[in-house]
Structures are given as C-alpha cells and as structure tokens.
Design a protein around this motif. Structure first.
Motif, PDB file in Angstrom:
ATOM      1  N   GLY A 190       0.803  -1.222   0.000  1.00  0.00           N
ATOM      2  CA  GLY A 190       0.000   0.000   0.000  1.00  0.00           C
ATOM      3  C   GLY A 190       0.833   1.268   0.000  1.00  0.00           C
ATOM      4  O   GLY A 190       0.622   2.156  -0.851  1.00  0.00           O
ATOM      5  N   PRO A 191       1.807   1.417   0.903  1.00  0.00           N
ATOM      6  CA  PRO A 191       2.621   2.638   0.910  1.00  0.00           C
ATOM      7  C   PRO A 191       3.396   2.851  -0.390  1.00  0.00           C
ATOM      8  O   PRO A 191       3.606   3.993  -0.811  1.00  0.00           O
ATOM      9  CB  PRO A 191       3.577   2.409   2.090  1.00  0.00           C
ATOM     10  CG  PRO A 191       2.828   1.476   2.991  1.00  0.00           C
ATOM     11  CD  PRO A 191       2.087   0.554   2.072  1.00  0.00           C
ATOM     12  N   LEU A 192       3.801   1.757  -1.039  1.00  0.00           N
ATOM     13  CA  LEU A 192       4.526   1.886  -2.303  1.00  0.00           C
ATOM     14  C   LEU A 192       3.616   2.417  -3.410  1.00  0.00           C
ATOM     15  O   LEU A 192       4.025   3.246  -4.228  1.00  0.00           O
ATOM     16  CB  LEU A 192       5.117   0.537  -2.719  1.00  0.00           C
ATOM     17  CG  LEU A 192       6.115  -0.093  -1.745  1.00  0.00           C
ATOM     18  CD1 LEU A 192       6.579  -1.448  -2.266  1.00  0.00           C
ATOM     19  CD2 LEU A 192       7.310   0.829  -1.535  1.00  0.00           C
ATOM     20  N   VAL A 193       2.371   1.938  -3.434  1.00  0.00           N
ATOM     21  CA  VAL A 193       1.433   2.415  -4.449  1.00  0.00           C
ATOM     22  C   VAL A 193       1.047   3.869  -4.174  1.00  0.00           C
ATOM     23  O   VAL A 193       0.870   4.659  -5.107  1.00  0.00           O
ATOM     24  CB  VAL A 193       0.181   1.523  -4.509  1.00  0.00           C
ATOM     25  CG1 VAL A 193      -0.737   1.977  -5.635  1.00  0.00           C
ATOM     26  CG2 VAL A 193       0.564   0.058  -4.722  1.00  0.00           C
ATOM     27  N   MET A 194       0.932   4.240  -2.904  1.00  0.00           N
ATOM     28  CA  MET A 194       0.667   5.645  -2.580  1.00  0.00           C
ATOM     29  C   MET A 194       1.805   6.532  -3.074  1.00  0.00           C
ATOM     30  O   MET A 194       1.572   7.619  -3.606  1.00  0.00           O
ATOM     31  CB  MET A 194       0.459   5.818  -1.074  1.00  0.00           C
ATOM     32  CG  MET A 194      -0.846   5.221  -0.572  1.00  0.00           C
ATOM     33  SD  MET A 194      -1.151   5.530   1.191  1.00  0.00           S
ATOM     34  CE  MET A 194      -1.679   7.247   1.158  1.00  0.00           C
ATOM     35  N   ASP A 195       3.043   6.056  -2.921  1.00  0.00           N
ATOM     36  CA  ASP A 195       4.185   6.800  -3.458  1.00  0.00           C
ATOM     37  C   ASP A 195       4.069   6.948  -4.977  1.00  0.00           C
ATOM     38  O   ASP A 195       4.357   8.014  -5.532  1.00  0.00           O
ATOM     39  CB  ASP A 195       5.496   6.091  -3.119  1.00  0.00           C
ATOM     40  CG  ASP A 195       5.903   6.278  -1.662  1.00  0.00           C
ATOM     41  OD1 ASP A 195       5.187   7.003  -0.936  1.00  0.00           O
ATOM     42  OD2 ASP A 195       6.932   5.698  -1.261  1.00  0.00           O
ATOM     43  N   GLU A 196       3.658   5.883  -5.644  1.00  0.00           N
ATOM     44  CA  GLU A 196       3.508   5.937  -7.102  1.00  0.00           C
ATOM     45  C   GLU A 196       2.494   7.008  -7.499  1.00  0.00           C
ATOM     46  O   GLU A 196       2.724   7.791  -8.437  1.00  0.00           O
ATOM     47  CB  GLU A 196       3.066   4.584  -7.652  1.00  0.00           C
ATOM     48  CG  GLU A 196       2.818   4.606  -9.161  1.00  0.00           C
ATOM     49  CD  GLU A 196       2.161   3.345  -9.691  1.00  0.00           C
ATOM     50  OE1 GLU A 196       1.613   3.401 -10.812  1.00  0.00           O
ATOM     51  OE2 GLU A 196       2.170   2.313  -8.988  1.00  0.00           O
ATOM     52  N   ILE A 197       1.370   7.059  -6.794  1.00  0.00           N
ATOM     53  CA  ILE A 197       0.336   8.051  -7.114  1.00  0.00           C
ATOM     54  C   ILE A 197       0.881   9.461  -6.904  1.00  0.00           C
ATOM     55  O   ILE A 197       0.674  10.355  -7.742  1.00  0.00           O
ATOM     56  CB  ILE A 197      -0.914   7.799  -6.258  1.00  0.00           C
ATOM     57  CG1 ILE A 197      -1.578   6.486  -6.688  1.00  0.00           C
ATOM     58  CG2 ILE A 197      -1.907   8.961  -6.390  1.00  0.00           C
ATOM     59  CD1 ILE A 197      -2.729   6.049  -5.790  1.00  0.00           C
ATOM     60  N   LEU A 198       1.607   9.678  -5.816  1.00  0.00           N
ATOM     61  CA  LEU A 198       2.189  10.998  -5.562  1.00  0.00           C
ATOM     62  C   LEU A 198       3.206  11.369  -6.635  1.00  0.00           C
ATOM     63  O   LEU A 198       3.270  12.518  -7.082  1.00  0.00           O
ATOM     64  CB  LEU A 198       2.845  11.028  -4.186  1.00  0.00           C
ATOM     65  CG  LEU A 198       1.898  11.038  -2.990  1.00  0.00           C
ATOM     66  CD1 LEU A 198       2.685  10.993  -1.689  1.00  0.00           C
ATOM     67  CD2 LEU A 198       1.005  12.275  -3.019  1.00  0.00           C
ATOM     68  N   ILE A 199       4.005  10.390  -7.067  1.00  0.00           N
ATOM     69  CA  ILE A 199       4.988  10.650  -8.122  1.00  0.00           C
ATOM     70  C   ILE A 199       4.284  11.053  -9.411  1.00  0.00           C
ATOM     71  O   ILE A 199       4.704  11.978 -10.119  1.00  0.00           O
ATOM     72  CB  ILE A 199       5.885   9.416  -8.341  1.00  0.00           C
ATOM     73  CG1 ILE A 199       6.864   9.254  -7.163  1.00  0.00           C
ATOM     74  CG2 ILE A 199       6.668   9.536  -9.655  1.00  0.00           C
ATOM     75  CD1 ILE A 199       7.639   7.956  -7.173  1.00  0.00           C
TER      76      ILE A 199
END
Length: 336
Positions: A190-199
């Motif tokens: 989950g935190p990795l996908v949230m990072d992807e969305i922010l990127i």
C-alpha cells in the motif's frame, strides 16, 4: 488557466501530461473507461454503506453517496488528493468553486475549510471516490527523485486544482484499493502504491506547485507553516503582521500568498476554524453554545451567533439538533 491580477487566485483544469493530445485515440479512452469501472467496483466493495470510511492504509479513505445533495455541506479538509471513480461533486473554497467528476482528480494542497456538494449520484450509480491525505514530508522525499535538477519556478497558486486522470493513474488507485483486501498487501504494498500516485501527481502539470510544499523556505511551505500555526492556535488573538513576521514575510507579500493558496484572508481562515471547532464541541462534546463560543476565542456570544448563522446557514442550536438527528433521527439530545 485563468487567474486574477496579483495572483489572488488561479483556477486550473488541466489535462494529465500522459493523456495523448489527439482525442481520436479510441484505445486510450477505452482503457481509461475500463480502469475507471474497475476502480468504482473496488471502492464499492470497501464502502458498502453511505459515507466516508478510513482504511487500514494510513491516510487513505473511500466514500460512497447514493443521492445528490441539495445544500452545501461544510467540512474541514486536510491537504488531500481525491480521485472520482463515479458520479460528480463540487467543492467550494472561499470564493472559488471546483466542479469535478468521474475520472478527474481534485488536489487541495493545504488544510482548508470547504463546502461540498454531491452533484451527480443515484442508488444505481452512486458517487464513489478515493482520497489520499498529502504528507509534506513524503512529498519532500519524492521531490528529490522527480526533480533532481530542481523544481521549476512557480508564480501563481490556487486553493485547489482539478486534473483529468489517465488510465495509469486510475490503475494505480485501483491497485491501492485492491491492497485493502489483504492485510500484508495493505502494510507492505500500500505505501509503495501511494508513493507511485504521488509521483504521478508530481510529474503532472501542477507537480511543481505540489513539490513546493515540501521545500523548507519556499513561499508555499511558509504559508503552510502559517496555516499550521492558525490550526493549533485558532482561539488566540492574531495579528496578521505578527503571523507574517513569524514566517519571515512582509505583511503585504504574506497576505497575497496566503489568499492565493487558501482563497481567503488569514482572518477569514481563523474565523472558519473557530466556527468548525465550536460546531464539533457542540455536536460531539454536548457543549452549550456559550461555552463553545468562549473556548474557540469569541468574546461576544451575539457576534458568535451571527457569524455561525451566516457560515452554517442556521443558528447554533438548530444546526446542532439537525446534525445529531442525521445520526440518530429519533434522539432528543439536550443542547443546554
């Protein structure tokens, strides 16, 4: 993009940088439609009832509403990114109105008092959305990777930004919501996908504006510090000149940048904070209006009643009774 002289506000509706310029590309549109339908289905599974629901991934929530709302609902939103999978909604910040719909994104860079209205929803096709709270520390971390040569200069700001999502962004949101079905996925992926969305947001046309929030000393960062002080000290007397000096800006510059990022003056912002907190105290703590008025910093109960009625549309007692009855329709809870 349009704005006022002096940068008082900027209103933006932006096409994602990943969306092809030629609308004739049917496969791109089909892909976006398929991804959006999938996201709506996943959100519906996590929000089987009416309302907004916090999820096990910190900073993530999903919403479902099955009818359009006639009146504006007052709320206070943290810095956030909201993706609509189905239906439509309007958010008003100060004097600025931001309508957005299916496959669009609303970004609110700072904590703001808002008015919201669901404009398109039904039982067959409810309004469905997913929201991520923006963390300035995480943004600062990711900015170094997205802008290794430095962030482009920003000259105009806005309280909110509306973007059209592409299939990749919607797909990332779908994968994030899908992580909620498995505890280990929620914790690890989950935190990795949230990072992807922010990127992806940082790489969008508004990316530089969001990136500035994470840079110490930037005008956007200084305004967010002033906002944080107001949120923590809203009951205290406040002079704009002292607040400007606190964040090392001239008063005139501070006023311009504060209004461009919040669509209201510092005093208007403080008043909205006080009224929202008074409402919370009366609804959640069963506090009477006079006590709530004093606790949030009002010296005059009559002025409080006038401001409250103008802001929420009803005097305190009537407003609070209505809010409690929305939760427990048959309740007759005392206000005094």
């Amino acid at each position: 993009m349009d704005g006022t002289i002096g940068g008082a506000f900027v209103r933006m509706t932006i096409q994602s940088e990943h969306t092809p310029a030629t609308p004739a590309n049917g496969s791109i549109k089909d892909s976006l439609a398929v991804e959006t339908i999938r996201l709506a289905s996943l959100i519906s599974g996590q929000a089987p009832y009416e309302g907004s629901f916090s999820q096990r991934i910190p900073g993530l929530s999903v919403s479902r509403y099955s009818r359009a709302t006639k009146d504006d609902m007052k709320s206070f939103d943290l810095p956030s990114l909201l993706i609509v999978a189905q239906g439509a909604k309007t958010v008003t910040v100060g004097q600025e109105v931001y309508p957005f719909k299916q496959s669009q994104i609303l970004v609110l860079p700072v904590a703001l008092p808002i008015s919201l209205k669901i404009t398109h929803a039904s039982h067959l096709e409810p309004y469905l959305s997913v929201k991520l709270v923006l963390d300035p520390h995480k943004i600062a971390e990711l900015v170094l990777r997205v802008y290794p040569q430095g962030v482009p200069a920003v000259t105009k700001w806005s309280a909110g930004y509306v973007l059209s999502a592409d299939a990749a962004m919607i797909n990332a949101a779908s994968r994030l919501v899908a992580c909620l079905s498995h505890t280990s996925d929620a914790e690890l992926l989950g935190p990795l996908v949230m990072d992807e969305i922010l990127i992806r947001v940082l790489r969008s046309p508004i990316g530089a504006r969001i990136a500035e929030l994470g840079f110490a000393g930037s005008e956007a960062n200084l305004v967010t510090k002033a906002v944080a002080w107001l949120r923590n000290h809203f009951s205290h007397p406040m002079k704009v000149a002292e607040l400007a000096d606190m964040v090392h800006m001239s008063e005139s510059t501070f006023r311009v940048h504060f209004k461009s990022m919040t669509s209201m003056s510092p005093l208007q912002y403080q008043k909205a904070l006080r009224l929202h907190e008074a409402r919370r105290l009366m609804v959640s703590e069963f506090m009477d209006a006079t006590t709530a008025c004093n606790l949030v910093g009002y010296a005059s109960p009559s002025q409080f009643n006038r401001d409250y009625s103008r802001f929420f549309g009803s005097p305190p007692k009537r407003d609070v009774v209505g809010l409690r009855q929305q939760v427990t329709p048959d309740s007759n809870l005392p206000l005094e």
